[in-house]
Motif scaffolding. Sequence first.
Motif, PDB file in Angstrom:
ATOM      1  N   ARG A  55       1.056  -1.143  -0.404  1.00  0.00           N
ATOM      2  CA  ARG A  55       0.085   0.079  -0.125  1.00  0.00           C
ATOM      3  C   ARG A  55       0.703   1.408  -0.020  1.00  0.00           C
ATOM      4  NH1 ARG A  55      -3.028  -3.478  -0.860  1.00  0.00           N
ATOM      5  NH2 ARG A  55      -5.007  -4.586   0.159  1.00  0.00           N
ATOM      6  N   VAL A  56       0.624   2.437  -0.657  1.00  0.00           N
ATOM      7  CA  VAL A  56       0.956   3.470  -0.532  1.00  0.00           C
ATOM      8  C   VAL A  56       0.703   4.853  -0.626  1.00  0.00           C
ATOM      9  CG1 VAL A  56       2.830   4.881  -2.030  1.00  0.00           C
ATOM     10  CG2 VAL A  56       2.339   2.634  -2.435  1.00  0.00           C
ATOM     11  N   SER A  57       1.043   5.120   0.371  1.00  0.00           N
ATOM     12  CA  SER A  57       0.326   6.524   0.810  1.00  0.00           C
ATOM     13  C   SER A  57      -0.719   7.327   0.152  1.00  0.00           C
ATOM     14  CB  SER A  57       0.559   7.365   1.858  1.00  0.00           C
ATOM     15  OG  SER A  57       0.004   8.430   2.394  1.00  0.00           O
ATOM     16  N   ALA A  58      -1.977   7.983   0.302  1.00  0.00           N
ATOM     17  CA  ALA A  58      -2.459   9.234  -1.121  1.00  0.00           C
ATOM     18  C   ALA A  58      -2.041  10.829  -0.807  1.00  0.00           C
ATOM     19  CB  ALA A  58      -3.957   8.979  -0.698  1.00  0.00           C
ATOM     20  N   ASN A  59      -1.144  10.736   0.166  1.00  0.00           N
ATOM     21  CA  ASN A  59      -0.242  11.785   0.725  1.00  0.00           C
ATOM     22  C   ASN A  59       1.041  12.093   0.287  1.00  0.00           C
ATOM     23  OD1 ASN A  59      -3.547  12.364   0.890  1.00  0.00           O
ATOM     24  ND2 ASN A  59      -2.599  12.076   3.765  1.00  0.00           N
ATOM     25  N   ALA A  60       1.558   9.975  -0.017  1.00  0.00           N
ATOM     26  CA  ALA A  60       2.942  10.943  -0.519  1.00  0.00           C
ATOM     27  C   ALA A  60       3.120  11.308  -1.648  1.00  0.00           C
ATOM     28  CB  ALA A  60       3.935   9.406  -0.755  1.00  0.00           C
ATOM     29  N   HIS A  61       4.852  12.961  -1.642  1.00  0.00           N
ATOM     30  CA  HIS A  61       4.652  13.559  -2.792  1.00  0.00           C
ATOM     31  C   HIS A  61       5.534  12.161  -3.296  1.00  0.00           C
ATOM     32  CE1 HIS A  61       3.895  17.305  -1.118  1.00  0.00           C
ATOM     33  NE2 HIS A  61       2.786  16.604   0.260  1.00  0.00           N
ATOM     34  N   LEU A  62       5.763  12.505  -4.732  1.00  0.00           N
ATOM     35  CA  LEU A  62       6.038  12.384  -6.078  1.00  0.00           C
ATOM     36  C   LEU A  62       6.891  12.934  -6.262  1.00  0.00           C
ATOM     37  CD1 LEU A  62       2.628  11.829  -8.744  1.00  0.00           C
ATOM     38  CD2 LEU A  62       3.973   9.970  -6.730  1.00  0.00           C
ATOM     39  N   ILE A  63       8.485  12.170  -6.620  1.00  0.00           N
ATOM     40  CA  ILE A  63       9.126  12.882  -7.495  1.00  0.00           C
ATOM     41  C   ILE A  63       9.333  13.052  -8.664  1.00  0.00           C
ATOM     42  CG2 ILE A  63      11.316  12.598  -8.182  1.00  0.00           C
ATOM     43  CD1 ILE A  63      12.094  11.063  -5.184  1.00  0.00           C
ATOM     44  N   MET A  64       9.294  14.164  -9.235  1.00  0.00           N
ATOM     45  CA  MET A  64       9.087  14.568 -10.433  1.00  0.00           C
ATOM     46  C   MET A  64       9.933  14.096 -11.526  1.00  0.00           C
ATOM     47  SD  MET A  64       6.089  15.046 -10.428  1.00  0.00           S
ATOM     48  CE  MET A  64       5.508  15.257 -11.818  1.00  0.00           C
ATOM     49  N   PRO A  65      10.219  14.978 -12.747  1.00  0.00           N
ATOM     50  CA  PRO A  65      11.195  14.166 -14.075  1.00  0.00           C
ATOM     51  C   PRO A  65      12.026  15.697 -13.490  1.00  0.00           C
ATOM     52  CG  PRO A  65       9.836  13.701 -15.096  1.00  0.00           C
ATOM     53  CD  PRO A  65       9.072  13.813 -13.507  1.00  0.00           C
ATOM     54  N   TYR A  66      11.498  17.071 -13.529  1.00  0.00           N
ATOM     55  CA  TYR A  66      12.361  17.920 -12.860  1.00  0.00           C
ATOM     56  C   TYR A  66      12.989  17.703 -11.821  1.00  0.00           C
ATOM     57  CZ  TYR A  66       7.258  19.091 -11.166  1.00  0.00           C
ATOM     58  OH  TYR A  66       6.210  18.850 -10.365  1.00  0.00           O
ATOM     59  N   HIS A  67      12.210  17.570 -11.252  1.00  0.00           N
ATOM     60  CA  HIS A  67      12.650  17.061  -9.282  1.00  0.00           C
ATOM     61  C   HIS A  67      14.603  16.560  -9.889  1.00  0.00           C
ATOM     62  CE1 HIS A  67       8.801  17.476  -7.302  1.00  0.00           C
ATOM     63  NE2 HIS A  67       9.745  18.750  -7.346  1.00  0.00           N
ATOM     64  N   LEU A  68      14.638  15.609 -10.913  1.00  0.00           N
ATOM     65  CA  LEU A  68      15.941  14.873 -10.972  1.00  0.00           C
ATOM     66  C   LEU A  68      16.655  16.074 -11.633  1.00  0.00           C
ATOM     67  CD1 LEU A  68      14.481  11.810 -12.238  1.00  0.00           C
ATOM     68  CD2 LEU A  68      15.773  11.749 -10.430  1.00  0.00           C
ATOM     69  N   LEU A  69      15.817  16.658 -12.824  1.00  0.00           N
ATOM     70  CA  LEU A  69      16.838  17.352 -13.042  1.00  0.00           C
ATOM     71  C   LEU A  69      17.602  18.803 -12.140  1.00  0.00           C
ATOM     72  CD1 LEU A  69      15.449  17.913 -16.551  1.00  0.00           C
ATOM     73  CD2 LEU A  69      16.979  16.617 -16.459  1.00  0.00           C
ATOM     74  N   LEU A  70      16.521  19.172 -11.157  1.00  0.00           N
ATOM     75  CA  LEU A  70      17.204  19.935 -10.446  1.00  0.00           C
ATOM     76  C   LEU A  70      18.272  19.663  -9.603  1.00  0.00           C
ATOM     77  CD1 LEU A  70      14.060  21.469 -10.388  1.00  0.00           C
ATOM     78  CD2 LEU A  70      15.794  22.982 -11.091  1.00  0.00           C
ATOM     79  N   ASP A  71      18.302  18.530  -9.001  1.00  0.00           N
ATOM     80  CA  ASP A  71      19.462  17.213  -7.930  1.00  0.00           C
ATOM     81  C   ASP A  71      20.608  17.590  -8.647  1.00  0.00           C
ATOM     82  OD1 ASP A  71      20.405  16.337  -6.256  1.00  0.00           O
ATOM     83  OD2 ASP A  71      18.989  14.469  -5.920  1.00  0.00           O
ATOM     84  N   THR A  72      20.940  17.631  -9.710  1.00  0.00           N
ATOM     85  CA  THR A  72      21.681  17.767 -10.136  1.00  0.00           C
ATOM     86  C   THR A  72      22.529  18.866 -11.277  1.00  0.00           C
ATOM     87  OG1 THR A  72      21.454  15.011 -11.837  1.00  0.00           O
ATOM     88  CG2 THR A  72      23.120  16.787 -12.751  1.00  0.00           C
ATOM     89  N   ALA A  73      21.647  19.961 -11.553  1.00  0.00           N
ATOM     90  CA  ALA A  73      22.415  20.657 -12.190  1.00  0.00           C
ATOM     91  C   ALA A  73      22.433  21.770 -10.151  1.00  0.00           C
ATOM     92  CB  ALA A  73      21.088  21.746 -12.205  1.00  0.00           C
ATOM     93  N   GLY A  74      21.804  21.652  -9.216  1.00  0.00           N
ATOM     94  CA  GLY A  74      22.070  22.366  -7.455  1.00  0.00           C
ATOM     95  C   GLY A  74      23.396  21.195  -7.701  1.00  0.00           C
ATOM     96  N   GLU A  75      23.514  20.337  -7.507  1.00  0.00           N
ATOM     97  CA  GLU A  75      25.360  20.174  -7.551  1.00  0.00           C
ATOM     98  C   GLU A  75      25.915  20.342  -8.708  1.00  0.00           C
ATOM     99  OE1 GLU A  75      24.839  18.183  -4.743  1.00  0.00           O
ATOM    100  OE2 GLU A  75      25.650  16.503  -5.110  1.00  0.00           O
ATOM    101  N   ALA A  76      26.039  20.375  -9.141  1.00  0.00           N
ATOM    102  CA  ALA A  76      26.982  21.152 -10.500  1.00  0.00           C
ATOM    103  C   ALA A  76      27.234  22.183  -9.684  1.00  0.00           C
ATOM    104  CB  ALA A  76      26.818  21.074 -12.053  1.00  0.00           C
TER     105      ALA A  76
END
Length: 433
Positions: free
Chosen positions: A98-119
């Motif tokens: 079961r997955v909580s209906a209130n769990a937040h979703l990782i979106m494609p822009y989060h992946l890009l922002l994570d990499t960009a932030g580190e760079a």
Amino acid sequence: MTSICIVGAQWGDEGKGKVVDLLAERADAVIRFQGGNNAGHTIVREGEEAWKLHLIPSGILYPGKLCMIGNGVVVDPAVLISEMDGLRARGVDMSGLRVSANAHLIMPYHLLLDTAGEARLGDQQIGTTRRGIGPCYADKAGRLGIRMQDLLDEKILRTKITAAMEPKRLLLRPYAKDPTLDLHAMVEQYVTYGHRLEQYIADTARMVWDLLDDDRQVIFEGAQGALLDIDHGTYPFVTSSNPIAGAACIGAGVGPKDINEVWGITKAYTTRVGSGPFPTEIEGPLGEELRASGGEYGTTTGRARRIGWLDLVALRYAARINGLTALAVTKLDVLSGQQTLSVCTSYVGSEGARFDHFPYHQSVLHHARGEYVELPGWSQDISDCRREEDLPPAARDYLAFLADGIGVPIVLIGVGPGREQVIWCDQAASASS
Ligand code: IMP
């Protein structure tokens, strides 16, 4: 029935998955309460290829066991679905997921922002797992998050994604041509994820209340470790959530009194992945030797982990901020063959000041070095030991020094990667039953 919270007492990778796997066999349910697929568990069962999990609690390997992903977790639906497919392909029954209906979703822009932030940080980078965890939690706090329940309504999903992307336009400009950022394709893709996940989306908090009201046993599963906590860890070299026991209440939706025991998992030595202070780090050939014998490479990113001696200053701190009631010590076998073992009992700062407690100040911590007590090692292979009495006296003394130095009893000792390679200590009898 005793409900137990399992947390990492170091910088993550302590072997929480193995302990959860062992407890889940007799528990009624497991709920993961924070983090995302930055975590990774490897479960080794005799005669089976190793199981690698990132999001789904390891209890899923017991047919029909209720395994929940709580509201505090950030979920990359692509990763969740591929994990489910991988398990299903190996014949695992997914009916308890079961997955909580209130769990937040990782979106494609989060992946890009994570990499960009580190760079952008250059040589100051945190060394994140680049799975989009930080940007997703940032959107949650900014009230721009997309939640599991949003997958079930295309119109709401489109409106929310549009609103979430708008303030990021400047940051995302270098990725303007990235196909994953196309709004139409993104909505379509996430609606498809919604179809795949719909039957698993639930009010997990209510499910946990019902179990607790029925006197059933629930295991609260944390990810990462105390020193990666965003409030209490080695900020800013931390993760973006709270991997400590208090967060189990928030990330699962229960009160502090609903959790009876808090087990801190620690390796018999220390490891850390990513950047940041590490007062007991071992450089050179000995570090490499322990890395090789402990197989210290990240489950999620494959990165070589940094290795250090056992750090009682950090563990005492972890015990306090978690309210630990018990310790599980993993990978004791990795230390076999060392003539002497150093255990850090205090730190010394750059100007010679001595610290018995974990320093709150970043500059102090960055220069702190461990001060050690030397204990005798043991040469015997301990991987077949199943009772405390089977361990060599030096190994027992090492564990006693650890437990005394932290003031928390040891319930479980890991002596090898297999699920059967454990020693249950006397104190464990009541808690695990
Ligand atoms: P993030 O969680 O991907 O944002 O990474 C932040 C920091 O936490 C980095 O130092 C990571 O290496 C570390 N980290 C995140 N998850 C884990 C884990 O499961 N084990 C060990 N370190 C982790």
